[in-house]
Design an enzyme around this catalytic site. Structure first.
Site, PDB file in Angstrom:
ATOM      1  N   GLU A   1      31.407  26.104  39.818  1.00 31.48           N
ATOM      2  CA  GLU A   1      29.951  26.265  39.863  1.00 31.48           C
ATOM      3  C   GLU A   1      29.385  25.774  41.197  1.00 31.48           C
ATOM      4  O   GLU A   1      28.463  26.373  41.751  1.00 31.48           O
ATOM      5  CB  GLU A   1      29.345  25.457  38.711  1.00 31.48           C
ATOM      6  CG  GLU A   1      27.843  25.606  38.578  1.00 31.48           C
ATOM      7  CD  GLU A   1      27.300  24.798  37.398  1.00 31.48           C
ATOM      8  OE1 GLU A   1      28.074  24.012  36.800  1.00 31.48           O
ATOM      9  OE2 GLU A   1      26.116  24.955  37.080  1.00 31.48           O
TER      10      GLU A   1
ATOM     11  N   ASP B   1      17.140  22.986  39.811  1.00 27.51           N
ATOM     12  CA  ASP B   1      16.631  22.065  38.790  1.00 27.51           C
ATOM     13  C   ASP B   1      16.094  20.719  39.262  1.00 27.51           C
ATOM     14  O   ASP B   1      14.945  20.390  39.057  1.00 27.51           O
ATOM     15  CB  ASP B   1      17.735  21.800  37.760  1.00 27.51           C
ATOM     16  CG  ASP B   1      18.231  23.068  37.096  1.00 27.51           C
ATOM     17  OD1 ASP B   1      17.874  24.168  37.568  1.00 27.51           O
ATOM     18  OD2 ASP B   1      18.969  22.972  36.102  1.00 27.51           O
TER      19      ASP B   1
END
Ligand code: NAG
Length: 834
Positions: free
Chosen positions: A791, A594
């Site tokens: 994560e 991202d």
């Protein structure tokens, strides 16, 4: 050389199988075989905890059929009930870890949910039993075990519900009784595709205790040694809102008893917060039990198509055997290599892998798509990202499409309970070692969503239940947005394994072809490898997905094309350069990385090295698929693409100045210029296996990886170099933190380069050994400390962060532990370079 040989075996076999060269009845036999595999596989995968957004939810892989789920919570005071009832996985529930310790899609497994807020651990032991025609039976044993320090009179309510979202019927078989149901509760029903079935909710063993009689008068009215039951009619699209439905019932009952007995004489919460017993016809059925202390009961689903029903005894026996066979099969499939062969890594490995499988879900519903914006994949004007923003501010342009369905695993049950293209290919790498048939079904489910243009939406947010977890501004999908095509990893692996199986089988091939098509071609135990053993079935599978796969490949090439000629760029090919659409100044969400720094501001002349590498990987894969099924013209075309891509990776993206791969953009002088931020992006040609083993550039990549001031840390490779000006800044999502998917790719490549003779073999082998240990040790340590997979991991301390219970690609550690500890210096070549 090895690879060439096996490839030709596959080609010969595939020629043998081309219709026309075999007798007609053999063709017919093949069709029976394919159908039979598909049928048996469908039954075997029919049921599962396919609602992974819930702590425990069951459904069949049939859209608009039946959904079931479990809720629980303590009921010892009036104020907190709204906070204590669990249903969907929420980070805010502050669980001390939860998930499957053992799980297999075809037999079931064991989950524990450690719930300190409710002072209880909930166990769900889910079992599937073959039999009959409609996906067989299943059962689940629900156990509550008070945690250390729990009050001795801990009172817990447990609710199980079943709802129908479409055609079918479901009704109570017990004698209705306003005071509650005595004994086991039985529901019977029927659904198209499932046929007739019954569900028993048992009383459980005599150790179960109802709560103390708090309010005697109300106890006489509604004794809690019985099961409360409520059926009602709910609109099909609201059935998933089970918690709201429960609370409506609890509230009704509470108001009723409050009115009846008065505020000063109200029954205690465990009596007042019970569902009213109602017995009308309905599509939503709920049972509630209230216990004091520990408890246990079974939910038994029996398909009427089987001769004998599911029972508590069968469940007990299958729980025992499933656990044993899981452990044995796991040790065979993922033997842990030193130093991870120590016993302490065993539960860790079981847990990570089981949660990956236990996270598989079946989703169905509409998606929100905006097809009005950039209908021709434009983004060609200066400031195009401003237009994109404007388009996103027009939610009316987005329209629901579908419904479609998807069978997929997910990145994280609490936070990302839906399909993500970028993640899925990574998920399926360990899954395919365990069960290739399951893997192929998932890949096919995804590939069938490729639209007429070749677009495959990157995030699958199907239906209202799934959408309820996604902020509105992220719900819309745009048909010019791409995402890393990771499913191609899985197909490459399938073909590798197919070649390996087939070369072992050698001459027995013809014999196999001559076999008549009897009904007992295989047993369901063989399903996980059936497509590897049956070349016919494998090729039929590849043929069936090829048209969509091919369209998807050409969609990437066309929709994400970059400009080479227009900016006078010097490159071997004037075509092989690509640009992710959907950029903003701060983000390139479509790339998956991202906030990794890119050109600022975005420019229509940009070229992205990661995207060119992805398309290179896709090309190598689809070339092999085409070769396997005899699409020779395509093979020739893909070979040219592949050659040109490798050339252009160097021509367009290697920076002599920075000695690394870089994105390119157009600078203030209208010249092509590199944008260099060392990190994951700058090693993509390496990560995707597109570098030659003798290339000096490989040496430079290895130096970059190995430098503790750049990518190397004791916990894995950093996403951005410590020396980069953006390191650790802004959102700091892909600007330093360590991600396991990319570390897995790096370890995989280091293993390959470390096993091939060449100038960098030794360096690669040494890095391989260290990186493998660093990554696994850190993930393990965090799991030990917190009970969770994370994560990402902090680039300085290794601490797990962001989403907890991230058992998508973080579970790749299971594969990493399975890799050899070291590379031997003179090793046989593994396979020719891609
Ligand atoms: C198996 O299930 C898939 C997906 O639901 C379906 O398309 C296919 O026709 C089924 N196969 C058989 C033989 O029933």
């Amino acid at each position: 050389m090895m690879a060439k040989l096996t490839l030709s075996i596959l080609a010969v076999c595939s020629a043998l199988l081309t219709p026309g060269t075999t007798a007609t009845n053999a063709d017919n036999g093949q069709w029976i075989l394919f159908n039979e595999i598909s049928r048996v596989s469908n039954h075997s995968l029919m049921w599962g905890p396919y609602r992974p957004n819930l702590y425990f939810g069951v459904k069949p892989r049939i859209p608009k059929s039946m959904i079931a789920g479990l809720m629980w919570g303590k009921v010892d005071d009036f104020a907190s009930v709204s906070q204590t009832v669990r249903h969907a996985c929420e980070q805010s529930d502050d669980m001390a870890g939860y998930g499957w310790d053992e799980y297999d899609v075809r037999t079931g497994g064991h989950q524990v949910i450690r719930d300190p807020g409710n002072s209880i651990d909930i166990h769900t032991e889910f079992i599937k039993v073959e039999g009959g025609e409609n996906g067989g039976h299943w059962g689940v044993r629900v156990k509550g075990i008070p945690r250390t320090g729990a009050p001795v009179d801990l009172k817990t309510m447990v609710v199980f519900y079943v709802g129908l979202e479409g055609l079918g019927s479901l009704s109570l078989q017990n004698e209705p009784d306003e005071r509650g149901l005595v004994g086991d509760v039985t529901l019977e029903g029927s659904i198209p595709q499932l046929g007739e079935f019954k569900i028993d909710i048992t009383v459980g063993p005599s150790t179960n205790k109802p709560p103390q009689i708090g309010h005697e008068k109300y106890w006489n009215e509604k004794p809690l040694d019985r099961t409360s039951y409520r059926s009602l009619k709910v609109p099909a699209e609201d059935v998933w809102k089970a918690k709201d439905i429960l609370f409506m019932g609890l509230r009704d009952n509470f108001l009723k008893v409050k009115e009846k007995y008065g505020e000063s004489n109200i029954p205690p919460p465990w009596q007042a917060f019970t569902i009213p017993n109602t017995f009308g016809l309905g599509n939503f059925h709920m049972v509630q039990k209230v216990f004091e202390g520990g408890f246990e009961f079974d939910i038994l689903y029996s398909s009427a198509s089987a001769l004998t029903p599911m029972t508590t005894d069968i469940l007990t026996e299958k729980i025992r055997t499933a656990s044993k066979s899981f452990a044995d099969r796991f040790e065979n499939t993922f033997p842990r290599e030193p130093p991870f062969n120590a016993p302490r890594y065993r539960q860790f490995a079981h847990n990570f892998f089981s949660n990956l499988l236990g996270g598989i879900g079946h989703f169905h519903g509409t998606s929100i798509v905006d097809r009005t914006y950039a209908p021709e994949y434009e983004e060609e004007d200066e400031g195009f990202w401003e237009e994109a923003k404007a388009a996103q501010a027009r939610p009316d342009a987005a329209q629901p499409e579908g419904p479609t369905e998807l069978f997929t695993s997910i990145p994280s049950r609490p936070f990302f309970p839906r399909g993500f293209l970028w993640d899925e290919g990574f998920h399926l790498l360990p899954v395919s070692d365990w069960d290739m048939d399951l893997t192929l079904q998932i890949v096919k489910s995804w590939i069938s969503l490729v639209d007429e243009d070749g677009w495959l939406p990157r995030e699958q947010i199907l239906g209202d239940e799934t959408r309820s977890k996604v902020p509105q501004e992220f719900q819309t999908q745009y048909p010019h947005y791409a995402n890393p095509p990771t499913l191609f990893f899985v197909l490459t692996k399938f073909i590798d394994q197919l070649e390996e199986f087939q070369s072992k089988k050698g001459d027995s091939m013809n014999e196999h072809l001559d076999r008549e098509p009897p009904s007992n071609l295989f047993s369901s135990d063989e399903l996980p490898t059936i497509h590897l053993k049956n070349l016919e079935a494998a090729l039929e599978y590849l043929r069936s997905i090829y048209p969509n796969l091919r369209r998807n490949y050409f969609w990437y090439r066309q929709s994400q094309s970059g400009e080479i000629r227009g900016w006078d760029r010097n490159a071997y090919s004037k075509k092989e350069g690509y640009r992710w659409r959907g950029r903003t100044p701060e983000h390139c969400l479509t790339s998956g990385l991202d906030d990794y720094p890119r050109a600022r501001p975005p420019h229509t002349g940009e070229l992205h090295v990661d995207l060119l590498s992805w398309i290179g990987m896709m090309t190598s894969c689809i070339k092999r698929v085409a070769a396997a099924i005899g699409e020779h013209d395509d093979v020739a075309e893909f070979e040219q693409h592949e050659y040109a891509i490798k050339k252009n990776i160097d021509d367009l993206h290697w920076s002599e100045e920075h000695q690394t791969y870089c994105d390119a953009t157009i600078d203030d002088y209208e010249e092509s210029a590199h944008v260099c931020h060392k990190g994951y992006i700058s090693i993509f040609p390496f990560l995707l296996g597109l570098m030659e083993k003798d290339s000096e550039k490989l040496g430079k990549v290895l130096d970059l990886i190995a430098d503790p001031e750049e990518l190397w840390s004791d916990y894995g490779l950093r996403s951005l170099s410590k020396k980069d000006e953006y390191y650790g800044t802004g959102e700091n999502y892909w600007k330093g933190p360590i991600w396991i998917n990319i570390n897995y790719l790096a370890i995989q490549r280091l293993m390959e380069y470390g096993s091939k003779e060449g100038p960098y073999q030794k360096q690669a082998a040494e890095l391989y050994k260290k990186l493998r240990v660093n990554v696994v040790e850190n993930v393990y340590k965090n799991w030990e400390d917190t009970g969770y997979a994370w994560e990402q991991y902090d680039a300085e301390t290794g601490k797990g962060q962001r989403t907890a219970h991230f058992l998508g690609w973080t579970s790749l550690v299971v594969k990493i532990m399975n890799m050899p500890e070291t590379m031997s210096v003179v090793a046989a070549p593994l396979r020719d370079e891609l």
